[in-house]
Design an enzyme around this catalytic site. Structure first.
Site, PDB file in Angstrom:
ATOM      1  N   LYS A  83       0.977  -1.431  -0.282  1.00  0.00           N
ATOM      2  CA  LYS A  83      -0.124  -0.041   0.243  1.00  0.00           C
ATOM      3  C   LYS A  83       0.721   1.397  -0.096  1.00  0.00           C
ATOM      4  O   LYS A  83       0.625   1.804  -0.941  1.00  0.00           O
ATOM      5  CB  LYS A  83      -1.276   0.276   1.000  1.00  0.00           C
ATOM      6  N   GLN A 138      -4.896  -1.438   9.375  1.00  0.00           N
ATOM      7  CA  GLN A 138      -4.559  -2.899   8.333  1.00  0.00           C
ATOM      8  C   GLN A 138      -5.072  -4.041   9.635  1.00  0.00           C
ATOM      9  O   GLN A 138      -4.798  -4.183  10.518  1.00  0.00           O
ATOM     10  CB  GLN A 138      -3.148  -2.487   8.279  1.00  0.00           C
ATOM     11  N   ASP A 162     -11.409   2.710   4.039  1.00  0.00           N
ATOM     12  CA  ASP A 162     -11.735   1.096   3.940  1.00  0.00           C
ATOM     13  C   ASP A 162     -12.862   1.438   3.612  1.00  0.00           C
ATOM     14  O   ASP A 162     -13.558   0.610   3.369  1.00  0.00           O
ATOM     15  CB  ASP A 162     -11.461   0.620   5.698  1.00  0.00           C
TER      16      ASP A 162
END
Ligand code: NDP
Length: 306
Positions: free
Chosen positions: A50, A94, A117
Site C-alpha cells: 500500500k 490494517q 476503507d
C-alpha cells in the site's frame, strides 16, 4: 483450459494512473496514514504494498506501527490524534487486529471523512442507501474489474459467497447498485452449491482454500475469487494446479515454504468458467488501487469543506 484469466494488473494500473493524473493537477498531495499493530508477516506485506502504491501515485504515506500489546484505549487515542490532524486526509487500519482490540470500535472511531476503507457505520449506511460514499476497497475493486473488462453486470444473477462487513455484504450491495439480481450465501446456507451453480457472476469471499470446485460453477460463469489462503503442504498443490502452473507453484513453495491460493479451485474452475480471477494477481491488486482512489476522493471532499 477454457476460462480467460481476468488479471487484476491492467485495471489496477489504469486506476492508479488516473489517480496519479488527478493528483498532478492538485495544489496539494493527499496524505494517507497507515496503522499496523503487531508483527503479522502478511499484514507487513500488505502495508508495504500500500505504501509503495501511494508513492507511485503521489500520495504521501505515514506509517504508524504499534506493538501487539497496545491497548484499545491507547490505539483509539492515536486514531483521535490522526482524526484531529488537518494534514491527514485518510486513515487505514490494517487488519487483522490483535484479539483484545475490537475492530468495530476502531472503525467507528475513525473520522468517517477519512475512512478510506469504508468501514465506518456512516459510510456503510450511505452505501446501503445508494448515496455517494467511500465504498470498501475490495468489493469496489471487483466492480471496476468487471466493468472495465466489459463484463455485463446488469440483469445478471450474481451470487456472493460470504457476508462479512468488509467483503461479502458491500459486494452484494454494489452488485445490486449495478442492477444485478443478487443472492448472498453464508455458512448456514443449505444446498450452497446448487445456488452457486445458478450464478452468472460468482464472487467468493469465504477464506477457505479451494472451497468452490467444479460442481459449484455454472458453465461459462464469471468467477471472482477474493480469498487469500496459504497452502503449507506441498502435496496439496496438485489438487489446485496442473501443467506449467503447478511447476511454477512448486518452485514458489520451495523458495517460500508456502503458496497463496484463493477460495476457488483454479484447476477445476478453468474448465467451467468463462472468466476467472487469479490468486495472486487478481482482486488483491484492485484493493490497493481502490485504496488510492478512495484516498484521493477523501482528500478532495474533506479539504473542500475545511
Ligand atoms: P470473514 O471470515 O469475515 O467472512 C467469511 C465469510 O464466509 C462469512 O460470511 C462466513 O459465513 C462465510 N463462510 C465461512 N465458511 C463457509 C462455508 N462453509 N460455506 C459458506 N460460507 C462460509 O472473511 P472476509 O470476508 O474478511 O474475507 C474472506 C476472504 O477474502 C479471506 O480469505 C480474506 O483473506 C480474503 N480477503 C481478500 C482481500 C483482497 O484484497 N483480495 C481483502 C479482504 C479479504 P458466516 O457469516 O455465516 O460465518
Amino acid at each position: 483450459m477454457k476460462a480467460c484469466i481476468l488479471s487484476g494488473k491492467p485495471v489496477a494500473e489504469q486506476i492508479k494512473n488516473e489517480v496519479k493524473e488527478e493528483i498532478r493537477k492538485l495544489d496539494f498531495r493527499p496524505v494517507l496514514a497507515v496503522i499496523r499493530v503487531g508483527d503479522d508477516p502478511a499484514s507487513a506485506i500488505y502495508v508495504k504494498n500500500k505504501i509503495k502504491a501511494a508513492e507511485e501515485v503521489g500520495i504521501v504515506s505515514e506509517h504508524y506501527h504499534f506493538a501487539e500489546e497496545i491497548s484499545q484505549e491507547e490505539l483509539i487515542k492515536e486514531i483521535d490524534k490522526l482524526n484531529e490532524n488537518p494534514e491527514i486526509d485518510a486513515i487505514l487500519v490494517q487488519l487483522p487486529l490483535p484479539r483484545h482490540i475490537e475492530e468495530k470500535e476502531i472503525f467507528r472511531r475513525i473520522d468517517y471523512r477519512k475512512d478510506v476503507d469504508g468501514f465506518h457505520p456512516i459510510n456503510a449506511g450511505k452505501l446501503f442507501q445508494g448515496r455517494s460514499s467511500l465504498a470498501p476497497c475490495t468489493p469496489a475493486g471487483v466492480i471496476e474489474l468487471l466493468k472495465r473488462n466489459g463484463i455485463q453486470i446488469k440483469q445478471k444473477h450474481a451470487v456472493v459467497v460470504g457476508r462479512s462487513n468488509i467483503v461479502g455484504k458491500p459486494m452484494a450491495i454494489l452488485l445490486l447498485r449495478e442492477d444485478a439480481t443478487i443472492t448472498i450465501c453464508h455458512s448456514q446456507t443449505k444446498n450452497l452449491f446448487e445456488i452457486t451453480r445458478q450464478a452468472d457472476i460468482l464472487v467468493v469471499a469465504v477464506g477457505k482454500a479451494g472451497f468452490i470446485r467444479s460442481e459449484g460453477i455454472k458453465e461459462d460463469a464469471v468467477v471472482v475469487d477474493v480469498g487469500i489462503n496459504q497452502i503449507k503442504d506441498e502435496k496439496k498443490l496438485g489438487e489446485f494446479f496442473d501443467g506449467e502452473e503447478l511447476e511454477k507453484r512448486i518452485e514458489i513453495f520451495e523458495r517460500r515454504g508456502t503458496v497463496v491460493v484463493g477460495d476457488v479451485n483454479p484447476k477445476e474452475a478453468m474448465q467451467k468458467a468463462s472468466f476467472l480471477t487469479p490468486v495472486p494477481g487478481g482482486v488483491g491488486l484492485l484493493t490497493v488501487a481502490m485504496l488510492m482512489k478512495n484516498t484521493l476522493k477523501a482528500a478532495i471532499e474533506r479539504r473542500a469543506n475545511l
